[in-house]
Design an enzyme around this catalytic site. Structure first.
Site, PDB file in Angstrom:
ATOM      1  N   SER A  41       0.844  -1.200   0.000  1.00  0.00           N
ATOM      2  CA  SER A  41       0.000   0.000   0.000  1.00  0.00           C
ATOM      3  C   SER A  41       0.877   1.246   0.000  1.00  0.00           C
ATOM      4  O   SER A  41       0.474   2.293  -0.501  1.00  0.00           O
ATOM      5  CB  SER A  41      -0.926  -0.002   1.218  1.00  0.00           C
TER       6      SER A  41
ATOM      7  N   ASP B  82       8.721  -2.545  -5.761  1.00  0.00           N
ATOM      8  CA  ASP B  82       7.320  -2.202  -5.523  1.00  0.00           C
ATOM      9  C   ASP B  82       6.895  -1.007  -6.368  1.00  0.00           C
ATOM     10  O   ASP B  82       5.826  -0.999  -6.972  1.00  0.00           O
ATOM     11  CB  ASP B  82       7.092  -1.872  -4.043  1.00  0.00           C
TER      12      ASP B  82
HETATM   13  P1  ADP Z   1       2.557  -2.232   2.944  1.00  0.00           P
HETATM   14  O1  ADP Z   1       3.269  -1.340   1.993  1.00  0.00           O
HETATM   15  O2  ADP Z   1       2.985  -3.659   2.817  1.00  0.00           O
HETATM   16  O3  ADP Z   1       1.076  -2.109   2.899  1.00  0.00           O
HETATM   17  P2  ADP Z   1       3.923  -0.542   4.805  1.00  0.00           P
HETATM   18  O4  ADP Z   1       4.122  -0.623   6.284  1.00  0.00           O
HETATM   19  O5  ADP Z   1       5.109  -0.458   3.941  1.00  0.00           O
HETATM   20  O6  ADP Z   1       2.998  -1.798   4.416  1.00  0.00           O
HETATM   21  O7  ADP Z   1       3.012   0.705   4.466  1.00  0.00           O
HETATM   22  C1  ADP Z   1       1.812   0.925   5.160  1.00  0.00           C
HETATM   23  C2  ADP Z   1       1.773   2.378   5.631  1.00  0.00           C
HETATM   24  O8  ADP Z   1       1.591   3.252   4.492  1.00  0.00           O
HETATM   25  C3  ADP Z   1       0.598   2.664   6.532  1.00  0.00           C
HETATM   26  O9  ADP Z   1       0.893   2.386   7.876  1.00  0.00           O
HETATM   27  C4  ADP Z   1       0.377   4.152   6.295  1.00  0.00           C
HETATM   28  O10 ADP Z   1       1.305   4.914   7.054  1.00  0.00           O
HETATM   29  C5  ADP Z   1       0.733   4.321   4.836  1.00  0.00           C
HETATM   30  N1  ADP Z   1      -0.451   4.231   3.974  1.00  0.00           N
HETATM   31  C6  ADP Z   1      -0.648   3.368   2.943  1.00  0.00           C
HETATM   32  N2  ADP Z   1      -1.851   3.593   2.342  1.00  0.00           N
HETATM   33  C7  ADP Z   1      -2.432   4.606   3.009  1.00  0.00           C
HETATM   34  C8  ADP Z   1      -3.690   5.315   2.880  1.00  0.00           C
HETATM   35  N3  ADP Z   1      -4.586   4.967   1.956  1.00  0.00           N
HETATM   36  N4  ADP Z   1      -3.926   6.318   3.751  1.00  0.00           N
HETATM   37  C9  ADP Z   1      -3.040   6.641   4.707  1.00  0.00           C
HETATM   38  N5  ADP Z   1      -1.847   6.034   4.875  1.00  0.00           N
HETATM   39  C10 ADP Z   1      -1.537   5.028   4.050  1.00  0.00           C
HETATM   40 MG    MG Z   2       5.443  -1.012   1.970  1.00  0.00          MG
END
Ligand code: ADP
Ligand code: MG
Length: 364
Positions: free
Chosen positions: A110, A155
């Site tokens: 994400s 990614d």
């Molecule tokens: P992954 O990339 O595997 O989902 P990460 O820990 O690298 O996990 O990234 C997740 C973090 O990115 C969340 O904790 C948040 O801080 C941020 N994030 C991702 N998508 C959103 C969103 N839609 N709104 C707010 N923050 C987000």
């Molecule tokens: Mg990530």
């Protein structure tokens, strides 16, 4: 005021695990879940960032005050991208509104979806004319230097460059890419993603130790990287290595071959072979590289038992997600079987996602 909206997908790595740091290949594809960034210019230098997923924390700063944020503030992801692109010609403030459908923290990236949606919107809004390769480096720099996460470039590359019905072969040595057909939909197949919701403590130390073993194998064999030795030559030379170093390097050299074999199998539309390669990758990660965990093994075993063509753990290991290549008609039954196996083992319930290989980032 001008407004641009862009979307960028999350991703899954089909095969090629723990070999990015050995100059290997990875073969990720974009999933259908996307994050959307809507960015509007302002007359002043103020920047605001809001997210539908973080309704209580609208963040406010100015273009002149951008500096890496400490702590867990989510806004550092979009602000890092503005920071990394500012010198290219951003001279106005902006309002950034995020809405993310990629599950957060499930190993589906994400974070890259968020960064790439913002980068794609900024590129268009401010006419910055950056290529997809440049945007991949910019968003990686944002995550490394501004957010403070030492991620590779996979990614962001796949979130930006993916094509529907394709996986992206990324050469981690020179960052060159090639789209590989991955037309599973027309064969009645789909990818089931199983988030085990397990997170075992070994993650950091385990990663560094394995990386060090690969570097030791390279040094003792006098080669430039594990990319530069065939499986047969590695086996022949392996008597010079201690057992642990040997077996870790063995995962890397065999996994590199499996990625290239998967590319061939995909080009021949031989999904049975692709499934076998996924199974072999899992076996290697579990037994040779020892980065799996009971939850991942139960998920993979249950998927195979209930008819998956192949399944494997994905990501760094010790928890996180597994994938299963499976018939679309079989997915509901498989989810039930995996959930039952988790409950029989007293594991936390898994979460499921399904996806077909989807389109990379674009303005909408
Ligand atoms: P992954 O990339 O595997 O989902 P990460 O820990 O690298 O996990 O990234 C997740 C973090 O990115 C969340 O904790 C948040 O801080 C941020 N994030 C991702 N998508 C959103 C969103 N839609 N709104 C707010 N923050 C987000
Ligand atoms: Mg990530």
């Amino acid at each position: 005021m001008a407004t641009v909206r862009a979307q960028a997908p999350g991703r899954v790595n089909l095969i090629g695990e723990h070999i990015d740091y050995s100059d290997g290949f990875v073969l990720p594809f974009a999933i259908s879940s996307v994050t959307t960034a809507t960015i509007s210019t302002r007359e002043d230098l103020v920047i605001t960032v809001a997210s539908a997923q973080r309704p209580k924390s609208v963040y406010r700063t100015t273009l002149d005050d951008l500096a890496p944020l400490t702590g867990e503030e989510w806004a550092r992801y979009p602000l890092g991208v503005v920071w990394a692109m500012k010198e290219l010609g951003i001279e106005q403030g902006m309002d950034i509104v995020i809405d993310g459908k990629v599950p957060l923290g499930a190993g589906l990236s994400s974070s890259a979806a968020l960064e790439c949606s913002v980068a794609t919107a900024l590129n268009s809004l401010f006419h910055l004319k950056q290529s997809l390769e440049e945007l991949a480096r910019i968003t990686q720099r944002a995550e490394n230097q501004y957010v403070g996460v030492p991620c590779g470039i996979m990614d962001q590359s796949v979130s930006l460059m993916a094509h529907e019905g394709s996986a992206l072969l990324l050469d981690c040595r020179d960052l060159s890419t090639r789209n590989i057909p991955f037309e599973i939909a027309s064969h009645g197949l789909e990818l089931l993603i199983i988030d085990t919701q397990a997170h075992h403590a070994l993650v950091d130390g385990g990663y560094a130790e394995r990386r060090a073993s690969c570097e030791k194998a390279v040094a003792e064999l006098g080669i430039t990287s594990l990319r530069d030795i065939s499986v047969a030559d590695y086996i022949a030379a392996g008597t010079r290595l201690d057992d642990l170093t040997y077996i870790r390097g063995f995962h890397a050299v065999t996994e590199m071959k499996r990625v290239l074999d998967t590319v061939q199998a995909l080009e021949a539309e031989d999904f049975t072979k692709v499934g076998q390669l996924l199974n072999e990758s899992h076996r290697s990660l579990r037994d040779d590289y020892t980065v799996s965990c009971p939850e991942l093994n139960v998920a993979v075993d249950a998927a195979i038992e209930f008819g998956a063509l192949g399944a494997r753990m994905v990501g760094g290991g010790f928890g996180g997600s597994a994938i299963a290549l499976t018939r679309q008609s079989n997915i509901e039954e498989m989810k039930r079987a995996i959930s039952a196996a988790f409950s029989a083992n007293r594991f936390k319930s898994p979460r499921f996602f399904t996806s077909l290989p989807s389109e990379g980032a674009h303005v909408i």
